[in-house]
Design a protein around this motif. Structure first.
Motif, PDB file in Angstrom:
ATOM      1  N   GLN A   1       7.210   5.196   5.800  1.00 23.19           N
ATOM      2  CA  GLN A   1       6.029   5.968   6.206  1.00 23.19           C
ATOM      3  C   GLN A   1       4.863   5.700   5.267  1.00 23.19           C
ATOM      4  N   ALA A   2       5.143   5.595   3.975  1.00 25.50           N
ATOM      5  CA  ALA A   2       4.080   5.315   3.008  1.00 25.50           C
ATOM      6  C   ALA A   2       3.469   3.937   3.253  1.00 25.50           C
ATOM      7  N   VAL A   3       4.287   2.963   3.594  1.00 26.05           N
ATOM      8  CA  VAL A   3       3.777   1.619   3.892  1.00 26.05           C
ATOM      9  C   VAL A   3       2.892   1.663   5.131  1.00 26.05           C
ATOM     10  N   LYS A   4       3.303   2.406   6.156  1.00 28.31           N
ATOM     11  CA  LYS A   4       2.471   2.539   7.361  1.00 28.31           C
ATOM     12  C   LYS A   4       1.117   3.159   7.014  1.00 28.31           C
ATOM     13  N   GLU A   5       1.132   4.203   6.195  1.00 33.37           N
ATOM     14  CA  GLU A   5      -0.108   4.857   5.806  1.00 33.37           C
ATOM     15  C   GLU A   5      -0.988   3.904   4.993  1.00 33.37           C
ATOM     16  N   ALA A   6      -0.383   3.161   4.092  1.00 32.19           N
ATOM     17  CA  ALA A   6      -1.150   2.207   3.290  1.00 32.19           C
ATOM     18  C   ALA A   6      -1.719   1.108   4.170  1.00 32.19           C
TER      19      ALA A   6
ATOM     20  N   ALA B   1      -2.569   1.378   7.158  1.00 30.38           N
ATOM     21  CA  ALA B   1      -3.651   1.971   7.952  1.00 30.38           C
ATOM     22  C   ALA B   1      -4.846   2.349   7.083  1.00 30.38           C
ATOM     23  N   GLY B   2      -4.745   2.119   5.765  1.00 29.89           N
ATOM     24  CA  GLY B   2      -5.845   2.459   4.864  1.00 29.89           C
ATOM     25  C   GLY B   2      -5.937   3.939   4.558  1.00 29.89           C
ATOM     26  N   ASP B   3      -4.855   4.654   4.773  1.00 29.37           N
ATOM     27  CA  ASP B   3      -4.830   6.103   4.557  1.00 29.37           C
ATOM     28  C   ASP B   3      -4.487   6.401   3.096  1.00 29.37           C
ATOM     29  N   PHE B   4      -5.536   6.390   2.259  1.00 26.25           N
ATOM     30  CA  PHE B   4      -5.365   6.633   0.834  1.00 26.25           C
ATOM     31  C   PHE B   4      -6.083   7.921   0.438  1.00 26.25           C
TER      32      PHE B   4
ATOM     33  N   GLU C   1      19.598   8.364   0.457  1.00 28.52           N
ATOM     34  CA  GLU C   1      19.051   7.007   0.573  1.00 28.52           C
ATOM     35  C   GLU C   1      18.273   6.839   1.874  1.00 28.52           C
ATOM     36  N   ALA C   2      18.791   7.380   2.974  1.00 27.23           N
ATOM     37  CA  ALA C   2      18.095   7.289   4.256  1.00 27.23           C
ATOM     38  C   ALA C   2      16.755   8.003   4.180  1.00 27.23           C
ATOM     39  N   TRP C   3      16.728   9.172   3.546  1.00 24.71           N
ATOM     40  CA  TRP C   3      15.481   9.923   3.383  1.00 24.71           C
ATOM     41  C   TRP C   3      14.471   9.096   2.589  1.00 24.71           C
ATOM     42  N   GLN C   4      14.927   8.490   1.497  1.00 25.94           N
ATOM     43  CA  GLN C   4      14.026   7.707   0.655  1.00 25.94           C
ATOM     44  C   GLN C   4      13.465   6.505   1.424  1.00 25.94           C
ATOM     45  N   ILE C   5      14.297   5.821   2.178  1.00 20.37           N
ATOM     46  CA  ILE C   5      13.840   4.676   2.962  1.00 20.37           C
ATOM     47  C   ILE C   5      12.809   5.122   3.999  1.00 20.37           C
TER      48      ILE C   5
END
Length: 79
Positions: free
Chosen positions: A51-56, A58-61, A42-46
């Motif tokens: 990290q995915a939210v940070k990338e999104a 930042a517009g990193d698609f 669960e910690a890994w998934q969170i």
């Protein structure tokens, strides 16, 4: 070490007791091991989601070409 008390359904208690007997491990050991694995997963998934939210944010698609290349790879492997 902390002590924790909890109520578990009879089905889980029976499965835990049977597994403890079959493996020669204590019920406590098996419960802590299962909880440890669950919490790590669960910690890994969170962390991955954060990290995915940070990338999104930042517009990193992926580019259209990158998405197409991956889709083509999977479509080729499926045949």
């Amino acid at each position: 070490m902390s002590v924790m008390s909890l109520r578990i359904p009879d089905e889980i208690a029976n499965t835990l007791a049977n597994l403890a007997k079959a493996t020669g491990r204590s019920k406590s050991y098996l419960a802590v091991d299962a909880l440890r694995e669950y919490l790590a997963r669960e910690a890994w998934q969170i962390e991955e989601l954060q990290q995915a939210v940070k990338e999104a944010d930042a517009g990193d698609f992926a580019t259209s070409d990158e998405v197409r290349a991956i889709a083509d790879k999977w479509n080729t492997n499926a045949r």
